[in-house]
Every structure is written in structure tokens, then in C-alpha cells.
Write an enzyme that holds these catalytic residues in place. Structure first.
Site, short mmCIF file in Angstrom:
data_model
loop_
_atom_site.label_atom_id
_atom_site.label_comp_id
_atom_site.label_asym_id
_atom_site.label_seq_id
_atom_site.Cartn_x
_atom_site.Cartn_y
_atom_site.Cartn_z
N LYS A 1 0.76 14.12 -40.60
CA LYS A 1 0.82 15.58 -40.40
C LYS A 1 -0.56 16.17 -40.11
O LYS A 1 -0.73 16.93 -39.15
CB LYS A 1 1.41 16.26 -41.64
CG LYS A 1 2.85 15.90 -41.95
CD LYS A 1 3.39 16.73 -43.11
CE LYS A 1 2.70 16.47 -44.43
NZ LYS A 1 2.88 15.10 -44.93
N HIS B 1 7.57 10.81 -52.66
CA HIS B 1 8.02 11.93 -53.51
C HIS B 1 9.37 11.68 -54.18
O HIS B 1 10.11 12.62 -54.48
CB HIS B 1 8.09 13.23 -52.70
CG HIS B 1 6.77 13.64 -52.11
ND1 HIS B 1 5.64 13.82 -52.88
CD2 HIS B 1 6.41 13.89 -50.83
CE1 HIS B 1 4.64 14.18 -52.09
NE2 HIS B 1 5.07 14.20 -50.85
N ASN C 1 -0.71 23.12 -45.35
CA ASN C 1 -1.01 22.04 -46.30
C ASN C 1 -2.11 21.11 -45.81
O ASN C 1 -2.32 20.04 -46.37
CB ASN C 1 0.29 21.23 -46.53
CG ASN C 1 0.24 20.42 -47.81
OD1 ASN C 1 -0.19 20.90 -48.83
ND2 ASN C 1 0.69 19.18 -47.73
#
Length: 437
Positions: free
Chosen positions: A114, A190, A137
Site C-alpha cells: 500500500k 490481522h 495510513n
């Protein structure tokens, strides 16, 4: 409105500023008592007009019309459950940012790549002469971390906002509608927050959910979960790209070997970013110009130093098992790896197989270093040793490395057992390398 904002970190404070600027009353909440919070953050919060503090409690204050949780607050947290029971609206910071923004938002999500893709797309926009805000982020060490809501209030209509968006931020969106959105990939990560990979992926797919027919959705056609879970989500025009066998658009007149960042995965990132740039209407020559000058981002395959013929590479941003194999494949020659940290759940087999087949020696760090050592031993790989801290790990790795080889920090796990984040982990690695004789 009376709005509760959970978290006194940069995003929470930026959200509070944006809300009070439009006349809302804000209650900044944190379950930690005042004694455990940063004095600088507390002072900054208290200086905001129209803001009160609600500290040391997991209860939601009364009279709240809107709750904005920080990304780190899980959906099972007490204030969120209380808000749901009361029928209080819950929205993420990026949802509010979208409602306030006048500039178009180009948003990127995915398990890996990302930050690099956001930075690439930002370089293309700047090369095309657009005033560009990199937000969301994206890693702090790349530049000042700019919360999306802060960019939304700053960016004029003529500019563009390029945002890195995590699954945590997408949990509470309703109207969030990027003009162009991309989903790069999905792999195990996650799973300490989501019950399984599908649930994690369905949250990622929400980046497309509110798109209209004139918007664009850039999707990795080679990723099974990405292509399946994004199908029929939103009404944006689909632009597939191939992450497995990436090819740059011929209109760019740019050869892959001209890229300064190594690895096939970086070529895939470039394909995704240029697909977004072309959909945004940027000139192909300017897109190619931005790519040619792109040198990568901090903590992502960052060459820190070369000592006695040994290269030291900081890849602290590698925080999940799937990223380990891609990182190792981008390095030529022998590798002494530094790996470990706090495991976030899920299958570590891809990481173990990559280390066992591509590293000559592995120095283990962190809480779940022993777990990784056992898994490697089960594969027949025994060239491992446990380090006490990062200084120790770098010294051990340097002692093992030979001229022509690379010492690669490739953790594969989260950093929170030893550090405040991957940025600090990477910085400590840099310092440790600098201290080597």
C-alpha cells in the site's frame, strides 16, 4: 452535534480539530488514565476549543450523537457496543474525511504494497503538475503522517488526495467514495482481529462499496480473494490488473527495467498505480516520468549501509508472513535474515518456507521468535539463533554475513512486542547498523 472521538493520537486530534471547526462539541475519549498518556498529546487536546476529555473509562459518555473510533479500536470494544445498543451512529475518520473533502480522493488498500503504491501514485500526480496530498495510513517515516481528515480540510478542489486505507479504517464507512480505488492483494494478516481471511477480505472490499458508475475500481485479477470478494461491490468501472505477471501499459513507453525499485511485486505496484493514474486522466509521459524518478519509501527494502561488502537492508514494513517471500525474492546473493516479533495469527507456512529455502542463516527476535524457530526446525532448517534485542540481532547477523551477502530485516510479524511500531523498529535497526565497527 456532540461527538465522541476515541483516541488521543494524531488521527483523533485531527478529527477533533475538524469537528470543532464546523461547530461540533467534541469529547475526546481514552480508556487509559491521564498518567499513561503523552503529556504533549494531552496539552494539545486541552488547547482545542470546544473539546472536553473523558479519560480512564471504557464507558461511552451520555448524549453522544456520533462516535468516531480510532482504527486501533476493535468492533468488540465496550464504547462501540454501547453505541450500537443506543442506536448511535458510528463512523470512521475516513468516512468523515470524505464528507468534508472538496478534492478528489484516490484510495489504495491491500495487505502488502500500500505505502509504496501510494507513494508511486503521488509521484505521478506531482510529475503531472497536480498539488498532491499523501494521506491516511502511510508510514510516518515517509514524511509527516497526514490523517485523511486533515488532508480533506486542507486540500483545495484543484488538488488531489492519494490515501492509504487499512481494513480497520474501512470497518465503519457508509458513504466513503474514492473517485478511483485500488485493491492490491489479500493474504493472511490481522487474524487476531478477524475470524478468518474471508472476513478480513470483505472488509477490504468496502473500499468500492459506495462507488458510482463514473468511478473506477482497480482490482488485482490474479488474486483469487480480491477478484471474488470485490465482484459486484459498488458500481465503479472495473479495471483489472495482473499482479502475477505484471506488464506496464504500452502507452507509458517505459520499460520495467527502468524502475529503480527492485522486485516483481514492485512492478505490480507500478502497474496498479499507473492504472489509477491513467483512469484519473494523467498524461502517460508524466506518469512515466514519476515512475522513473521513484526511489522507494522508508522501511521498505531500504538500503541502510554497506560495510565490508555486506549490504544492510531495512524492510521493517514487512509485517505479515506473505510479505517475507516477496521480500526475499527481490534480493540477489546470500541472505542472513532477521525475523520475528509478535505473530498476529494465521498460517506462517509461506514465511517459514521462504526463509528455509532462501536464507542462509536466520537471527530471531521478539516474542514469537521461538515459534518461528520451531517451525523452521520442523522444515529441517537449523541455522538459527535467538537475539535479545535489535542491537544484538544486528551484531549476530553481521558476524554471520560474508562479503557479497545481505543482512535483511524481514520481520514478518508485528512490532508491538518490542517497539511502538514498525517505524521505530526500522529506525532502531538503522542505528544498530550505524553502530557496527
Amino acid at each position: 452535534m456532540r461527538v465522541a472521538v476515541i483516541g488521543l493520537a494524531a488521527t483523533g486530534l485531527a478529527t477533533a480539530r475538524a469537528l470543532t471547526a464546523r461547530g461540533d462539541e467534541v469529547v475526546l475519549c481514552d480508556a487509559k488514565p491521564e498518567s499513561q498518556l503523552s503529556p504533549e498529546r494531552l496539552a494539545e487536546a486541552r488547547a482545542l476549543p470546544g473539546v472536553s476529555l473523558w479519560l480512564g473509562s471504557s464507558e461511552l459518555p451520555e448524549g453522544i450523537s456520533l462516535l468516531i473510533p480510532s482504527p486501533g479500536v476493535p468492533p468488540t470494544a465496550a464504547p462501540i457496543l454501547q453505541a450500537q445498543a443506543r442506536g448511535t451512529e458510528i463512523a470512521s475518520e475516513i468516512e468523515l474525511a470524505y464528507r468534508l473533502a472538496s478534492a478528489p480522493i484516490l484510495a489504495i488498500t491491500g495487505t502488502n504494497g500500500k505505502t509504496t503504491t501510494v507513494a508511486m501514485l503521488g509521484a505521478m500526480c506531482e510529475a503531472a503538475g497536480k498539488e498532491t496530498y499523501l494521506a491516511g495510513n502511510i508510514a510516518e517515516d515517509f514524511g509527516k503522517r497526514l490523517p485523511l481528515i486533515e488532508a480533506a480540510t486542507q486540500a483545495p478542489k484543484s488538488s488531489v488526495i492519494v490515501a492509504e486505507v487499512s481494513s480497520f479504517q474501512l470497518e465503519w464507512v457508509r458513504d466513503f467514495r474514492p473517485r478511483i480505488a485500488a485493491w492490491l492483494n489479500l493474504s493472511t494478516d490481522h487474524l487476531d482481529r478477524y475470524p478468518d481471511l474471508r472476513a478480513y477480505g470483505k472488509t477490504k472490499a468496502r473500499i468500492f462499496a459506495a462507488q458510482h458508475a463514473g468511478d473506477f475500481a482497480v482490482v488485482n485479477a490474479d488474486d483469487f480473494y480480491v477478484s471474488r470478494l470485490s465482484d459486484q461491490v459498488g458500481r465503479g468501472i472495473r479495471i483489472p490488473f495482473h499482479g502475477g505477471a505484471p506488464q506496464l501499459d504500452p502507452a507509458l513507453r517505459l520499460r520495467p527495467e527502468e524502475l529503480l525499485v527492485p522486485g516483481k511485486y514492485n512492478l505490480a505496484n507500478a502497474v496498479a498505480a499507473s492504472s489509477m493514474a491513467l483512469a484519473f486522466g494523467l498524461n502517460p509521459a508524466r506518469i512515466a516520468e514519476g515512475l522513473r524518478g521513484f526511489r522507494g519509501v522508508a522501511h521498505r527494502m531500504e538500503l541502510v549501509s554497506e560495510k565490508n561488502g555486506v549490504r544492510f537492508i531495512n524492510n521493517s514494513m514487512c509485517t505479515n508472513p506473505a510479505a517475507v517471500a516477496a521480500s526475499l525474492s527481490a534480493v540477489s546473493g546470500g541472505v542472513v535474515a532477521i525475523a520475528g516479533g509478535r505473530h498476529k495469527g494465521g498460517d506462517i507456512a509461506p514465511m517459514v518456507e521462504a526463509l528455509a529455502s532462501q536464507a542462509r542463516h536466520v537471527v530471531l527476535i521478539g516474542e514469537h521468535g521461538p515459534l518461528l524457530s520451531e517451525a523452521l526446525a520442523a522444515q529441517g532448517f537449523t541455522q538459527t539463533e535467538q537475539a535479545g534485542d535489535m542491537d544484538d540481532a544486528v551484531q549476530r547477523a553481521a558476524a554471520q554475513a560474508q562479503s557479497g551477502e545481505t543482512v535483511l530485516l524481514v520481520p514478518g510479524f508485528a512490532s508491538f512486542d518490542m517497539f511502538t511500531g514498525f517505524e521505530q523498529r526500522g529506525q532502531v535497526f538503522r542505528e544498530a547498523v550505524g553502530n557496527l565497527s
